[in-house]
Design a protein around this motif. Structure first.
Motif, PDB file in Angstrom:
ATOM      1  N   SER A 188       3.158  23.006  20.715  1.00  0.00           N
ATOM      2  CA  SER A 188       4.100  22.591  21.453  1.00  0.00           C
ATOM      3  C   SER A 188       5.405  23.062  21.123  1.00  0.00           C
ATOM      4  N   LEU A 189       6.113  23.895  21.834  1.00  0.00           N
ATOM      5  CA  LEU A 189       7.378  24.513  21.559  1.00  0.00           C
ATOM      6  C   LEU A 189       8.249  23.176  21.046  1.00  0.00           C
TER       7      LEU A 189
ATOM      8  N   TYR B 151      -0.672  30.824  25.444  1.00  0.00           N
ATOM      9  CA  TYR B 151       0.275  30.014  25.257  1.00  0.00           C
ATOM     10  C   TYR B 151       0.998  29.781  26.819  1.00  0.00           C
ATOM     11  N   PRO B 152       0.367  28.896  27.781  1.00  0.00           N
ATOM     12  CA  PRO B 152       0.859  28.778  29.006  1.00  0.00           C
ATOM     13  C   PRO B 152       2.351  28.406  29.342  1.00  0.00           C
ATOM     14  N   ASN B 153       2.963  29.067  30.132  1.00  0.00           N
ATOM     15  CA  ASN B 153       4.183  28.641  30.703  1.00  0.00           C
ATOM     16  C   ASN B 153       5.235  29.026  29.663  1.00  0.00           C
ATOM     17  N   LEU B 154       4.873  29.865  28.518  1.00  0.00           N
ATOM     18  CA  LEU B 154       5.908  30.295  27.764  1.00  0.00           C
ATOM     19  C   LEU B 154       6.167  31.975  27.713  1.00  0.00           C
ATOM     20  N   VAL B 155       6.952  32.615  27.373  1.00  0.00           N
ATOM     21  CA  VAL B 155       7.169  33.789  27.242  1.00  0.00           C
ATOM     22  C   VAL B 155       6.362  34.338  25.793  1.00  0.00           C
ATOM     23  N   THR B 156       5.528  35.088  25.772  1.00  0.00           N
ATOM     24  CA  THR B 156       4.732  35.487  24.545  1.00  0.00           C
ATOM     25  C   THR B 156       4.774  37.045  24.556  1.00  0.00           C
ATOM     26  N   LYS B 157       5.318  37.572  23.219  1.00  0.00           N
ATOM     27  CA  LYS B 157       5.276  39.144  23.027  1.00  0.00           C
ATOM     28  C   LYS B 157       4.519  39.130  21.765  1.00  0.00           C
TER      29      LYS B 157
ATOM     30  N   HIS C 136       8.755  31.938  23.184  1.00  0.00           N
ATOM     31  CA  HIS C 136      10.204  31.202  23.372  1.00  0.00           C
ATOM     32  C   HIS C 136       9.838  30.654  25.006  1.00  0.00           C
ATOM     33  N   GLU C 137      10.544  29.698  25.358  1.00  0.00           N
ATOM     34  CA  GLU C 137      10.811  29.002  26.547  1.00  0.00           C
ATOM     35  C   GLU C 137      11.119  30.096  27.616  1.00  0.00           C
TER      36      GLU C 137
END
Length: 295
Positions: A137-138, A152-158, A271-272
């Motif tokens: 959890s962020l 990671y659903p619903n999060l910006v992931t790079k 990040h969110e």
């Protein structure tokens, strides 16, 4: 009639205790006594008519209700802390909170952080640690670096980068077992286990029809895993940026050319999802991508 809101000091105590998993550490951060913090948590639970923590000795864990309520509390506290106050605009300090895994922090992030501070001397960076694969959890951080599968659903992931994984052992340990010349000879060795570096995918690359080891020392921190190898506990999987100094010094040796080029876990910047990020956060994200994706 308006619903009575919980006291803000009780909410901040709840958030700190949830973040640290400890009343004592949270109390230290808030500059209050542990008993005062416990009182604030009881006050909140009485207000909610729900338990938010389960006490387990000196540590505490969130109840299911507590986990759901924590997301609401963090969002509310963040909104309050980020609300622009006109009379304090001139005193605003640009600050970034970043959460990183311990081994990445020690071997890769901290050696390069001075580059960011040199480019942006007015931006303060606060660094927090967390254990990979366990807390997904962020937190209250602006940016997290995660070591995992990247889902990671619903999060910006790079994705930052992927390094091949390979086997290492200490010279002292190798003297205690039959010669290790091929991957199949690992049947004579103790294999150090970690959820972060599973063996079974490496076995496939090495042409071994072996199952994941179920016995032996398990260490779920990549830095500690490498230390266990160095001190002769067995053979472990590692990556070049973590092991290169120990390899150069002779504390550990690489066993074979066999390596897994696409391990199941890699490093990701997370990040969110927000319509817009603060300028300093945007700068930090761009610096991270430039620094680590260019490797």
């Amino acid at each position: 009639m308006a619903t009575r809101l919980p006291p803000v000091h009780a909410l901040s105590a709840f958030e700190a205790a949830a973040r640290f998993g400890s009343f004592a550490v949270a109390a230290e951060e808030l500059c209050i006594t542990p008993s005062a913090l416990s009182h604030r948590i009881r006050l909140l639970e009485e207000h909610l008519c729900e338990r938010v923590f389960v006490r387990e000795g000196r540590s505490v864990t969130l109840t299911e209700f507590g986990r759901r309520y924590l997301d609401v509390v963090r969002a509310a506290l963040r909104t309050l802390s980020e609300f622009p106050l006109p009379h304090k605009a001139a005193q605003h300090q640009q600050r970034i909170k970043v959460t990183v895994p311990p081994t990445f922090a020690r071997y890769m992030f901290m050696p390069r952080l001075a580059e960011f501070s040199t480019q942006y001397p007015d931006i303060e960076v606060e660094v927090y640690l967390f254990v990979p694969l366990y807390d997904l959890s962020l937190s209250e951080s602006d940016v997290e670096i995660r070591f995992g599968a990247g889902e990671y659903p619903n999060l910006v992931t790079k994705k930052l980068f992927v390094e091949p994984s390979f086997t290492v052992a200490s010279p002292a340990y190798l003297k205690t077992i039959p010669p290790i010349r091929t991957p199949a000879d690992l049947k004579h060795a103790r294999l150090l286990r970690s959820a972060l570096e599973p063996w079974q995918p490496w076995f496939e690359v090495a042409g071994l029809d072996w199952a994941e080891p179920t016995h032996g020392l398990r260490v779920d921190d990549l830095g500690l895993l490498l230390e266990a190898v160095k001190h002769g506990h067995g053979v472990g999987l590692t990556r070049q940026h973590f092991a290169q100094e120990m390899i150069q010094s002779g504390d550990v040796v690489r066993l074979f050319d066999t390596q897994m080029d696409s391990p199941p876990h890699a490093y990701y910047l997370v990040h969110e999802a927000q319509p817009s990020l603060r300028p300093e956060v945007e700068l930090f994200i761009q610096w991270m991508l430039t620094t680590f994706q260019a490797r």
